[in-house]
Motif scaffolding. Structure first.
Motif, short mmCIF file in Angstrom:
data_model
loop_
_atom_site.label_atom_id
_atom_site.label_comp_id
_atom_site.label_asym_id
_atom_site.label_seq_id
_atom_site.Cartn_x
_atom_site.Cartn_y
_atom_site.Cartn_z
N TYR A 7 0.74 -1.28 0.13
CA TYR A 7 0.08 -0.05 -0.05
C TYR A 7 0.67 1.18 0.10
CZ TYR A 7 -4.22 -2.38 1.38
OH TYR A 7 -5.61 -3.27 1.15
N GLU A 8 1.96 1.35 1.03
CA GLU A 8 2.73 2.51 1.22
C GLU A 8 3.60 2.54 -0.03
OE1 GLU A 8 2.45 4.87 3.28
OE2 GLU A 8 1.68 3.68 5.16
N GLY A 9 4.02 1.70 -0.96
CA GLY A 9 4.58 1.47 -2.16
C GLY A 9 3.96 2.13 -3.05
N LEU A 10 2.75 1.85 -3.39
CA LEU A 10 1.73 2.57 -4.32
C LEU A 10 1.63 3.81 -3.92
CD1 LEU A 10 0.09 2.19 -6.98
CD2 LEU A 10 -1.81 1.48 -5.32
N GLY A 17 2.63 9.85 -5.33
CA GLY A 17 3.10 11.15 -4.82
C GLY A 17 4.34 11.63 -5.54
N ARG A 18 4.97 10.62 -5.99
CA ARG A 18 6.35 11.02 -6.59
C ARG A 18 6.05 11.44 -8.05
NH1 ARG A 18 9.25 6.31 -7.51
NH2 ARG A 18 8.53 6.16 -9.62
N ILE A 19 4.91 10.78 -8.72
CA ILE A 19 4.45 11.10 -10.08
C ILE A 19 3.98 12.52 -9.92
CG2 ILE A 19 2.77 10.52 -11.79
CD1 ILE A 19 3.35 7.63 -11.31
N ALA A 20 3.19 12.72 -8.88
CA ALA A 20 2.52 13.95 -8.70
C ALA A 20 3.70 15.21 -8.65
CB ALA A 20 1.77 14.29 -7.38
N ARG A 21 4.70 15.07 -8.14
CA ARG A 21 5.88 16.00 -7.82
C ARG A 21 6.86 16.03 -9.24
NH1 ARG A 21 6.35 12.95 -3.26
NH2 ARG A 21 8.40 11.87 -4.12
N THR A 22 7.07 14.80 -10.00
CA THR A 22 8.14 14.97 -10.94
C THR A 22 7.19 14.95 -12.34
OG1 THR A 22 8.04 12.48 -11.13
CG2 THR A 22 9.53 13.55 -9.54
N ARG A 23 6.04 14.31 -12.27
CA ARG A 23 5.30 14.30 -13.58
C ARG A 23 5.98 13.44 -14.58
NH1 ARG A 23 0.82 17.50 -13.65
NH2 ARG A 23 0.49 18.26 -11.60
N GLU A 24 6.88 12.34 -13.98
CA GLU A 24 7.69 11.56 -15.03
C GLU A 24 6.86 10.81 -16.07
OE1 GLU A 24 8.51 7.95 -11.97
OE2 GLU A 24 8.66 9.76 -11.17
N VAL A 25 5.68 10.65 -15.92
CA VAL A 25 4.91 10.01 -16.67
C VAL A 25 3.39 10.80 -16.99
CG1 VAL A 25 5.76 7.63 -16.58
CG2 VAL A 25 3.98 8.39 -14.82
N LYS A 26 2.75 10.15 -18.04
CA LYS A 26 1.31 10.95 -17.93
C LYS A 26 0.37 10.26 -18.05
CE LYS A 26 3.40 14.28 -21.48
NZ LYS A 26 3.72 14.84 -22.82
N ILE A 61 -3.44 8.24 -3.84
CA ILE A 61 -3.57 7.66 -5.22
C ILE A 61 -4.76 8.40 -6.06
CG2 ILE A 61 -4.30 5.60 -6.61
CD1 ILE A 61 -3.73 3.90 -3.79
N GLU A 62 -5.82 8.97 -5.29
CA GLU A 62 -6.80 9.57 -5.96
C GLU A 62 -6.54 10.83 -6.37
OE1 GLU A 62 -11.60 9.79 -4.93
OE2 GLU A 62 -10.29 10.28 -3.21
N ARG A 63 -5.44 11.51 -5.69
CA ARG A 63 -5.27 12.81 -5.99
C ARG A 63 -3.98 12.94 -6.99
NH1 ARG A 63 -5.93 17.39 -2.70
NH2 ARG A 63 -7.39 17.04 -0.98
N CYS A 64 -3.60 11.75 -7.42
CA CYS A 64 -2.54 11.72 -8.54
C CYS A 64 -3.03 12.47 -9.65
CB CYS A 64 -2.29 10.24 -8.81
SG CYS A 64 -0.18 10.29 -9.95
N PRO A 65 -2.22 13.54 -10.11
CA PRO A 65 -2.96 14.17 -11.25
C PRO A 65 -2.94 13.82 -12.55
CG PRO A 65 -0.78 14.91 -10.64
CD PRO A 65 -1.08 13.90 -9.67
N ILE A 66 -2.26 12.57 -12.82
CA ILE A 66 -2.60 12.09 -14.09
C ILE A 66 -3.60 10.89 -14.18
CG2 ILE A 66 0.05 12.51 -14.66
CD1 ILE A 66 0.30 9.33 -13.89
N PRO A 67 -4.32 10.58 -15.23
CA PRO A 67 -4.99 9.72 -15.43
C PRO A 67 -4.72 8.13 -14.71
CG PRO A 67 -4.96 10.81 -17.34
CD PRO A 67 -3.81 11.26 -16.48
N THR A 68 -5.33 7.41 -14.06
CA THR A 68 -5.18 6.26 -13.56
C THR A 68 -6.23 5.12 -14.20
OG1 THR A 68 -6.34 6.59 -11.53
CG2 THR A 68 -4.00 7.22 -11.60
#
Length: 259
Positions: free
Chosen positions: A32-35, A40-49, A93-100
């Motif tokens: 859970y924490e890893g996901l 959270g990292r994607i939200a900061r780095t926008r490393e993917v879309k 997870i829900e707040r991750c700004p990219i589509p999931t």
């Protein structure tokens, strides 16, 4: 990542895979924490879309929380702490700004179903089964946020059927009630469609997508504002919860007393 939670970046799309197929991808707290850390990292780095979440093997997306972890619970306050932890993780997870996208094959229950519910899209193979069968297994409950998400997805009557009757929703029914948006015949077709859908989303205007996502999240969040700590505390402190946990681990039917 770890052996139990895999991360694979494919161009503009990231894939996270729950990797405990022998345990039907039952989720440990570390998973859970890893996901949440990935989101959270994607939200900061926008490393993917776009992000696809799926499970290893062909038996399960994720069959809930690994029940052995509940053995340390002593009273209702442990239940409050657990639901707080889960709310924090699911909200990240829900707040991750990219589509999931949740690509679901097989069992998607408990915490696995909660993760799928916070994703923007749920697509499934014909073998998928969704639900929260806690009324016949553990005898615990959900947080107010999770009740609100489910009601927003399928309506209060369907939520009562899922929770009261401990029914698993099969793939055709999930499509019919809007729990999933697409149904694919098998796992290879599911994963191919997930990749296609993620690629399409990755090519769309990111600010439009993130604004729409956050607006809808805020709208739904208003439904989950009510505090139900008293109910959660009562449920996790009950003899029935202890009995449900023991019965599950001992592979026997629980004997409910209502206390």
């Amino acid at each position: 990542m770890t052996e139990e939670l895999l991360y694979d970046k494919r161009g503009d799309v990231a894939w996270v895979t729950f990797n405990r197929p022998k345990a039907r991808n039952a989720l440990t707290f570390a998973m859970y924490e890893g996901l949440a850390e990935v989101c959270g990292r994607i939200a900061r780095t926008r490393e993917v879309k776009a992000l696809v979440i799926t499970g290893a093997g062909d038996k399960a997306f994720a069959a809930g929380t690994d029940i052995a972890q509940f053995k340390e619970f002593k009273d209702g306050e442990d239940g409050i702490a657990y639901e707080r932890k889960m709310d924090r993780i699911l909200e990240t997870i829900e707040r991750c700004p990219i589509p999931t996208i949740a690509a679901v094959v097989g069992f998607c229950t408990g915490g696995g179903a909660a993760i799928a519910a916070v994703c923007d899209f749920r697509i499934a193979s014909a073998s998928a089964q969704f639900g929260f069968p806690i009324a016949r297994t553990l005898g615990n409950c959900l947080s107010m946020s999770n009740y609100a998400r489910l009601v927003a997805l399928v309506g209060p009557q369907r939520v009562k059927e899922m929770l009261y009757l401990a029914k698993l929703v099969d793939a055709p029914t999930a499509l019919q009630i809007g729990l999933v948006s697409e149904l694919l015949p098998d796992q290879p077709a599911l994963l191919a469609r997930a990749e296609e859908l993620a690629t399409t989303l990755a090519g769309h205007a990111p600010i439009t997508l993130s604004t729409t996502k956050e607006a809808l999240r805020r709208l739904q969040a208003k439904m989950g504002d009510e505090n139900i700590d008293d109910l959660i505390r009562q449920t996790y402190a009950s003899a029935d919860f202890r009995e449900g946990m023991d019965a599950f681990l001992q592979k026997r039917a629980p004997k409910w007393t209502g206390t």
